[in-house]
Design an enzyme around this catalytic site. Structure first.
Site, PDB file in Angstrom:
ATOM      1  N   THR A  53      53.324  26.147  67.617  1.00  0.00           N
ATOM      2  CA  THR A  53      52.833  24.669  68.070  1.00  0.00           C
ATOM      3  C   THR A  53      52.144  23.397  66.975  1.00  0.00           C
ATOM      4  OG1 THR A  53      50.734  25.188  68.774  1.00  0.00           O
ATOM      5  CG2 THR A  53      52.194  26.065  70.650  1.00  0.00           C
TER       6      THR A  53
ATOM      7  N   VAL B 273      54.711  24.338  55.067  1.00  0.00           N
ATOM      8  CA  VAL B 273      55.703  23.675  53.808  1.00  0.00           C
ATOM      9  C   VAL B 273      56.798  23.501  53.882  1.00  0.00           C
ATOM     10  CG1 VAL B 273      54.155  22.852  51.078  1.00  0.00           C
ATOM     11  CG2 VAL B 273      53.120  23.426  52.295  1.00  0.00           C
TER      12      VAL B 273
ATOM     13  N   ASP C 125      49.764  14.853  56.998  1.00  0.00           N
ATOM     14  CA  ASP C 125      50.471  15.741  57.410  1.00  0.00           C
ATOM     15  C   ASP C 125      50.345  15.830  55.871  1.00  0.00           C
ATOM     16  OD1 ASP C 125      52.030  17.456  59.457  1.00  0.00           O
ATOM     17  OD2 ASP C 125      53.616  16.796  58.120  1.00  0.00           O
TER      18      ASP C 125
ATOM     19  N   LYS D  25      49.844  19.465  54.440  1.00  0.00           N
ATOM     20  CA  LYS D  25      50.577  20.016  52.848  1.00  0.00           C
ATOM     21  C   LYS D  25      50.036  20.467  51.743  1.00  0.00           C
ATOM     22  CE  LYS D  25      55.084  19.020  55.953  1.00  0.00           C
ATOM     23  NZ  LYS D  25      55.909  18.440  56.137  1.00  0.00           N
TER      24      LYS D  25
ATOM     25  N   GLY E 112      62.591  19.124  60.937  1.00  0.00           N
ATOM     26  CA  GLY E 112      64.308  19.889  61.627  1.00  0.00           C
ATOM     27  C   GLY E 112      63.779  20.996  62.206  1.00  0.00           C
TER      28      GLY E 112
END
Length: 815
Positions: free
Chosen positions: A555, A609, A678, A682, A797
């Site tokens: 999630t 990452v 985001d 990372k 992806g």
């Protein structure tokens, strides 16, 4: 002669009794038989309950008598032809009337003496054996009945009498010298004292009855018929992978039975041991199965361990103090007081310093034992030379048993390390000089995990079972489950990893199955599951306490990211693609890493990452090998790279962002990606994994989004703002073209400072030709100074993210 014994489940009802009779009938064609039977299943418990109820002046004992009477009358109706029922019904009525008289006396007196308790408890075998003898006679006409009390003599220690073997062996030999019956049926469990009172041989004593008979008549074999296919490598009710042991030595069988293998009553072996009479343990309901052969020369195998067993409800008593060092007789006094209280010592260990003695006894005896011990050592305790007896409850003993363990090195080490890896705390250890048994005391709540873990280590060809608890079954989660289905067989055959999904949950529903969820219809199962509740989910995972448990978070949920500590502190590994936990406050991140080490629970987040790229794993190897990270340059957002690679004069910024969401490249809230949050998360994670302390607010975020876009509160408004500010994005694209550059969102770290932001990348940069949704990371280190270590590949992806999660799970399996 062959002696056969049928246990309570084998004579539980008329159907089962018929199966036992068929076995006896077949064997009687070639051999004379002595057959011992137990009480009907559950009857002995009812008799004991009736005695206690009557002594408590509770009239409900009469209802219990009626239950017992009814159970036996129903068996007569089903097993005996109506024309032959009269005599047996009279016999049963007579016995039931005697039982009523005894219980009436207990009720009137309000007490239950041990002698009366023995007599009451013995009615189960007496009733069942007479009915079964008559039923057997319908098939084997030359069948006789002999009351065991007439041939097995004991002392007057009611409750668990000791057999007088000299008298008993002579009586049995005399009886069979004149016996003309092909089959003689005996009630198990009961015997008689010198003055003729009924005694019992202890719960499970029917096995002992059969062994006594077998030894006295020098039987060719003793067969114990039960409801399982012999002795198992572990309790099959707890360890599903447990399997029957084909051959085992007398000594190994004694060890296993002593430590809780309930298929055989521990004293059974002793009578037949002298004459080396083999014992077969067979299954009444699968008579063709081989079972277990207990003999003097069992077949040797490559595995030195024959079985793993345990005893529940153990208390550990520790007596320690400087007053015991060098003082002769301390151990004698301790064990003498326990003997006087009739308390059985199951486990003993003593420190070489003589400072302490630790013993294991049944929990039911613990309080009585402490009082007696403290009284015995009262003087030393008063003088502070010995501490009051320490009692620890809710424990159990787990034991490895094997005759050949003494010839193999490292068995103890493997046992302890296997338990340690699963956070099973060992409270005490004992190993005899024979090295036939290694015993450990652990918490009772860990017994299932311990037995399964040890069985996996010693009996399952090192196949490791991983138990997954998955939250998040959306786009990535669905791909992850599909990968498990696809690779499950390969992993088991080639990597010795058995993957089971125990729980699945989304925001609405959750489903649990301790035996593993069948994944062919998992969507239907979760739709039909119970209402999702994170608190209940955590409690269920912890309560199951399964070995090699892994919580998988697929999630982007803040609340889910905040529960990792509850799993890690319970030795449940965590695998996550959710970046929130590792990019939260540094203290929280550090706490999770510390919990992982403390409780030996892996915490893996490779997909935080670069999705499936081995970025964090490579970084860990660099640090572990002694290298130092000095600088990081990276394009870390596959979604932003996809967006800027596809954004053009003919493909609007709004449309390409929409398409990125459809492809699963962005977070559910695309603003998290486009705002740079985001990417900041990372780079922060990479910085922390490099050994630097940094907070999120320390990272400079050069956002390219207009202020109005940033201030939207939902996706609808956000996308509308992208249309409204199309000119802003078009101008960025035009500027990049004018500079012969490409737009890339870059993260950087150097000299303790970090930033993220949109940059115009010139054609000579390795970032320039980064296509599609690819990520790229450059690590400049003490070793990689001029030319950085470079990692490049698909960084977004559903499929690659799922594969990264899957790889982390497999890493845990390979530990």
């Amino acid at each position: 002669m062959i002696v056969l014994k049928f246990g309570g489940t084998s004579v539980a009802n008329a159907h089962n009794i018929s199966k036992a009779i068929d076995i006896v009938t077949q064997k009687s064609k070639e051999n004379k038989l002595a057959v011992v039977v137990s009480a009907f299943s559950g009857v002995t418990d009812l008799l004991i309950l009736a005695g206690k109820t009557a002594a408590a002046k509770d009239r409900n004992y009469k209802e219990i008598i009626n239950q017992i009477d009814k159970k036996h009358k129903e068996a007569i109706d089903e097993l005996i032809p109506l024309s032959e029922q009269s005599d047996i019904i009279n016999t049963i009525n007579s016995d039931i009337n005697l039982l009523k008289t005894l219980l009436d006396g207990c009720y009137l007196l309000g007490e239950l003496s041990s002698r009366t308790a023995d007599m009451i408890a013995g009615f189960g075998e007496l009733l069942s054996s007479q009915i079964i003898a008559l039923a057997l006679k319908q098939k084997v006409s030359n069948t006789g009945f002999k009351d065991s009390r007439e041939v097995i003599k004991t002392n007057s220690n009611f409750g668990k009498a000791s057999v007088d073997f000299t008298t008993t062996n002579q009586l049995i030999a005399d009886y069979f010298k004149n016996n003309t019956h092909q089959v003689v049926l005996f009630p198990g469990f009961i015997a008689s004292s010198p003055d003729g009172n009924t005694t019992t041989l202890g719960r499970g004593g029917s096995d002992y009855t059969a062994a006594i008979l077998a030894a006295a008549v020098k039987a060719s074999v003793l067969e114990i018929w039960t409801d399982v296919n012999g002795m198992f490598t572990a309790n099959p009710k707890i360890v599903k992978q447990a399997r029957p042991i084909e051959t085992i030595s007398y000594q190994e069988a004694m060890e296993l039975s002593h430590f809780g293998a309930k298929v055989l009553y521990p004293p059974t072996i002793q009578p037949v041991l002298k004459d080396r009479i083999p014992i077969f343990i067979k299954n009444t309901f699968e008579p063709e199965a081989f079972g277990t052969l207990i003999s003097d020369h069992p077949a040797e195998g490559s595995n030195p361990i024959k079985g793993i067993t345990h005893i529940d409800h153990i208390a550990l008593l520790t007596l320690e103090g400087s007053g015991m060092i060098g003082v002769a007789g301390s151990s004698k006094r301790l064990f003498e007081v326990l003997s006087n209280e009739n308390i059985n010592v199951i486990f003993i260990t003593q420190a070489s310093s003589e400072h302490s003695i630790c013993i294991g006894i049944l929990t039911a005896d613990a309080d009585k034992a402490k009082i007696a011990i403290d009284k015995t050592f009262e003087t030393e305790i008063t003088q502070n030379r010995v501490d009051p007896c320490i009692v620890e409850k809710d424990l159990c003993i787990v034991a490895l048993v094997g005759e050949s363990m003494k010839n193999h090195q490292g068995i103890s080490g493997k046992m302890f390390s296997t338990l340690g890896k699963n956070n099973v705390n060992i409270r005490a250890i004992a190993q005899g000089a024979s090295e036939r048994n290694i015993s450990v005391v652990i918490n009772e709540k860990d017994v299932k995990k311990a037995l399964n873990t040890l069985h996996e280590r010693f009996f399952e060809d090192n196949t490791k079972q991983l138990n997954l608890f998955v939250i998040g079954v959306g786009n990535v989660g669905e791909k992850f489950i599909a990968q498990i289905q696809q690779q499950k067989k390969f992993l088991k055959e080639h990597l010795k990893i058995n993957l089971r999904v125990i729980a699945l949950a989304n925001s609405r529903k959750m489903v649990f199955d301790e035996d593993g969820i069948a994944l062919n219809d998992w969507k239907d199962k979760i739709d039909q599951g119970e209402k999702a509740n994170v608190t209940d989910f955590i409690k269920r995972v912890i309560a199951l306490n399964l070995r090699n448990s892994i919580f998988v978070d697929i999630t982007a949920n803040y609340n889910i990211a905040n529960i990792y500590d509850q799993f890690l502190s319970q030795n449940v590994a965590v695998v996550t693609c959710n970046k929130i936990a590792c990019s939260s406050e540094y203290s929280h991140y550090k706490n999770l890493k510390n919990l992982s080490r403390k409780y030996n629970a892996p915490f893996l987040f490779e997909t935080n990452v670069g999705a499936g790229l081995p970025i964090i794993d490579t970084l860990k190897h660099l640090i572990a090998s002694g290298d130092k990270i000095n600088r990081i340059n990276a394009v870390l957002s596959g979604s932003l790279n996809f967006i800027f690679n596809n954004f053009s004069e003919t493909y609007s910024f709004h449309d390409v962002v929409k398409e990125a969401g459809v492809q699963g490249f962005t977070e559910p809230d695309p603003k998290i990606d486009l705002s740079g949050v985001d990417v900041a998360r990372k780079i922060l994670i990479l910085i922390r994994e490099s050994g630097y302390e940094m907070e999120m607010e320390d990272i400079i975020n050069n956002s390219f989004l207009p202020k109005e876009c940033m201030e939207t509160t939902n996706n609808k408004d956000f996308f509308e703002s992208l249309i409204k500010h199309a000119d802003h994005f078009d101008s960025l694209l035009a500027e990049a073209k004018s500079k012969n550059s490409r737009l890339k969102f870059v993260a950087s770290f150097e000299n303790g400072k970090a930033s993220v932001g949109l940059q115009f990348i010139p054609a000579d940069s390795p970032f320039y030709n980064l296509e599609g949704k690819d990520n790229i990371v450059q690590f400049y280190t003490d070793r990689y100074v001029e030319q950085p270590l470079l990692i490049k590949g698909a960084g977004a992806g559903a499929a690659v993210t799922a594969s990264g999660i899957f790889a982390d799970v497999i890493r845990i399996g390979n530990v």
